[in-house]
Write a protein that holds these residues in place. Structure first.
Motif, mmCIF file in Angstrom:
data_model
loop_
_atom_site.group_PDB
_atom_site.id
_atom_site.type_symbol
_atom_site.label_atom_id
_atom_site.label_comp_id
_atom_site.label_asym_id
_atom_site.label_seq_id
_atom_site.Cartn_x
_atom_site.Cartn_y
_atom_site.Cartn_z
ATOM 1 N N ARG A 11 0.842 -1.202 0.000
ATOM 2 C CA ARG A 11 0.000 0.000 0.000
ATOM 3 C C ARG A 11 0.871 1.243 0.000
ATOM 4 O O ARG A 11 1.655 1.458 0.921
ATOM 5 C CB ARG A 11 -0.916 0.008 1.219
ATOM 6 C CG ARG A 11 -1.945 -1.107 1.158
ATOM 7 C CD ARG A 11 -2.726 -1.144 2.424
ATOM 8 N NE ARG A 11 -1.862 -1.839 3.407
ATOM 9 C CZ ARG A 11 -2.238 -2.252 4.577
ATOM 10 N NH1 ARG A 11 -3.462 -2.009 4.981
ATOM 11 N NH2 ARG A 11 -1.428 -2.879 5.377
ATOM 12 N N ILE A 12 0.738 2.059 -1.022
ATOM 13 C CA ILE A 12 1.559 3.262 -1.167
ATOM 14 C C ILE A 12 1.038 4.345 -0.221
ATOM 15 O O ILE A 12 -0.144 4.671 -0.210
ATOM 16 C CB ILE A 12 1.534 3.772 -2.619
ATOM 17 C CG1 ILE A 12 2.013 2.686 -3.592
ATOM 18 C CG2 ILE A 12 2.348 5.049 -2.760
ATOM 19 C CD1 ILE A 12 3.407 2.170 -3.332
ATOM 20 N N SER A 13 1.962 4.906 0.578
ATOM 21 C CA SER A 13 1.584 5.954 1.523
ATOM 22 C C SER A 13 2.127 7.320 1.127
ATOM 23 O O SER A 13 1.651 8.334 1.620
ATOM 24 C CB SER A 13 2.057 5.600 2.936
ATOM 25 O OG SER A 13 3.462 5.438 2.955
ATOM 26 N N SER A 14 3.120 7.342 0.226
ATOM 27 C CA SER A 14 3.706 8.621 -0.151
ATOM 28 C C SER A 14 4.486 8.448 -1.450
ATOM 29 O O SER A 14 4.888 7.337 -1.807
ATOM 30 C CB SER A 14 4.642 9.109 0.969
ATOM 31 O OG SER A 14 5.132 10.398 0.690
ATOM 32 N N LEU A 26 8.143 5.752 -4.709
ATOM 33 C CA LEU A 26 6.889 5.393 -4.050
ATOM 34 C C LEU A 26 7.251 4.717 -2.733
ATOM 35 O O LEU A 26 8.159 3.884 -2.688
ATOM 36 C CB LEU A 26 6.082 4.425 -4.912
ATOM 37 C CG LEU A 26 5.778 4.859 -6.338
ATOM 38 C CD1 LEU A 26 5.106 3.722 -7.101
ATOM 39 C CD2 LEU A 26 4.924 6.099 -6.347
ATOM 40 N N LEU A 27 6.548 5.050 -1.658
ATOM 41 C CA LEU A 27 6.824 4.498 -0.337
ATOM 42 C C LEU A 27 5.650 3.671 0.138
ATOM 43 O O LEU A 27 4.495 4.063 -0.008
ATOM 44 C CB LEU A 27 7.074 5.636 0.658
ATOM 45 C CG LEU A 27 7.313 5.241 2.111
ATOM 46 C CD1 LEU A 27 8.632 4.491 2.248
ATOM 47 C CD2 LEU A 27 7.295 6.473 2.990
ATOM 48 N N SER A 28 5.962 2.515 0.712
ATOM 49 C CA SER A 28 4.932 1.678 1.335
ATOM 50 C C SER A 28 5.449 1.260 2.706
ATOM 51 O O SER A 28 6.455 1.767 3.183
ATOM 52 C CB SER A 28 4.623 0.457 0.466
ATOM 53 O OG SER A 28 5.705 -0.453 0.511
ATOM 54 N N GLU A 60 5.191 6.881 6.517
ATOM 55 C CA GLU A 60 4.111 7.726 6.014
ATOM 56 C C GLU A 60 4.558 8.775 5.017
ATOM 57 O O GLU A 60 3.737 9.295 4.284
ATOM 58 C CB GLU A 60 3.406 8.422 7.171
ATOM 59 C CG GLU A 60 2.591 7.490 8.021
ATOM 60 C CD GLU A 60 1.391 6.920 7.292
ATOM 61 O OE1 GLU A 60 0.864 7.554 6.366
ATOM 62 O OE2 GLU A 60 0.969 5.809 7.659
ATOM 63 N N SER A 61 5.835 9.138 4.994
ATOM 64 C CA SER A 61 6.234 10.184 4.059
ATOM 65 C C SER A 61 7.626 9.929 3.509
ATOM 66 O O SER A 61 8.485 9.349 4.173
ATOM 67 C CB SER A 61 6.166 11.558 4.714
ATOM 68 O OG SER A 61 7.161 11.681 5.694
ATOM 69 N N ILE A 62 7.808 10.368 2.264
ATOM 70 C CA ILE A 62 9.102 10.272 1.594
ATOM 71 C C ILE A 62 9.294 11.561 0.815
ATOM 72 O O ILE A 62 8.343 12.103 0.248
ATOM 73 C CB ILE A 62 9.172 9.031 0.680
ATOM 74 C CG1 ILE A 62 10.599 8.786 0.187
ATOM 75 C CG2 ILE A 62 8.203 9.152 -0.489
ATOM 76 C CD1 ILE A 62 10.800 7.411 -0.430
ATOM 77 N N LEU A 72 12.665 9.919 5.023
ATOM 78 C CA LEU A 72 11.451 9.146 5.298
ATOM 79 C C LEU A 72 11.062 9.365 6.750
ATOM 80 O O LEU A 72 11.926 9.534 7.604
ATOM 81 C CB LEU A 72 11.712 7.644 5.101
ATOM 82 C CG LEU A 72 12.164 7.188 3.733
ATOM 83 C CD1 LEU A 72 13.663 7.211 3.634
ATOM 84 C CD2 LEU A 72 11.655 5.809 3.481
ATOM 85 N N SER A 73 9.776 9.333 7.021
ATOM 86 C CA SER A 73 9.324 9.427 8.407
ATOM 87 C C SER A 73 8.229 8.405 8.650
ATOM 88 O O SER A 73 7.549 7.970 7.724
ATOM 89 C CB SER A 73 8.834 10.830 8.740
ATOM 90 O OG SER A 73 7.677 11.133 8.005
ATOM 91 N N ASP A 74 8.092 8.019 9.907
ATOM 92 C CA ASP A 74 7.035 7.077 10.267
ATOM 93 C C ASP A 74 6.172 7.650 11.378
ATOM 94 O O ASP A 74 6.560 8.596 12.064
ATOM 95 C CB ASP A 74 7.582 5.698 10.647
ATOM 96 C CG ASP A 74 8.569 5.705 11.795
ATOM 97 O OD1 ASP A 74 8.808 6.767 12.390
ATOM 98 O OD2 ASP A 74 9.117 4.640 12.093
ATOM 99 N N GLU A 75 4.989 7.094 11.531
ATOM 100 C CA GLU A 75 4.064 7.505 12.581
ATOM 101 C C GLU A 75 4.442 6.847 13.892
ATOM 102 O O GLU A 75 5.044 5.773 13.904
ATOM 103 C CB GLU A 75 2.636 7.062 12.222
ATOM 104 C CG GLU A 75 1.959 7.940 11.239
ATOM 105 C CD GLU A 75 0.480 7.605 11.115
ATOM 106 O OE1 GLU A 75 -0.040 6.781 11.890
ATOM 107 O OE2 GLU A 75 -0.138 8.172 10.217
#
Length: 90
Positions: A11-14, A26-28, A60-62, A72-75
């Motif tokens: 699932r692509i998030s960013s 693309l980030l998943s 969540e972000s790239i 990149l960052s995560d929740e």
């Protein structure tokens, strides 16, 4: 042509495009796909590389810092995460 067969990690998030416009990322959950030499009319035929980060945090972000460096960052989940990572493309 399918990009990924595992829904949990696909699932692509960013997404972002490099400053020079030559690479899309693309980030998943735990994976990055790079797409180069792309033609928006025929995207499935573009040069695509899958990078498994070997982590399964909720990324969540790239964003490109420059043409080769990604941020990149995560929740935060259950007191883990909420981190910023750097990844350099080869």
């Amino acid at each position: 042509m399918t990009m990924c067969d595992d829904w949990d990690t696909c699932r692509i998030s960013s997404a972002d495009i490099s400053p020079d416009g030559k690479t899309v990322v693309l980030l998943s959950t735990g994976k990055i796909w790079t797409i180069t030499d792309f033609d928006l009319e025929n995207l499935p035929e573009s040069n695509r590389t899958e990078i498994d980060l070997l982590v399964r945090t909720q990324l969540e972000s790239i964003s490109f810092l420059d043409n080769n460096t990604l941020l990149l960052s995560d929740e935060e989940t259950k007191r883990e995460g909420r981190d910023l990572y750097e990844y350099v493309l080869k």
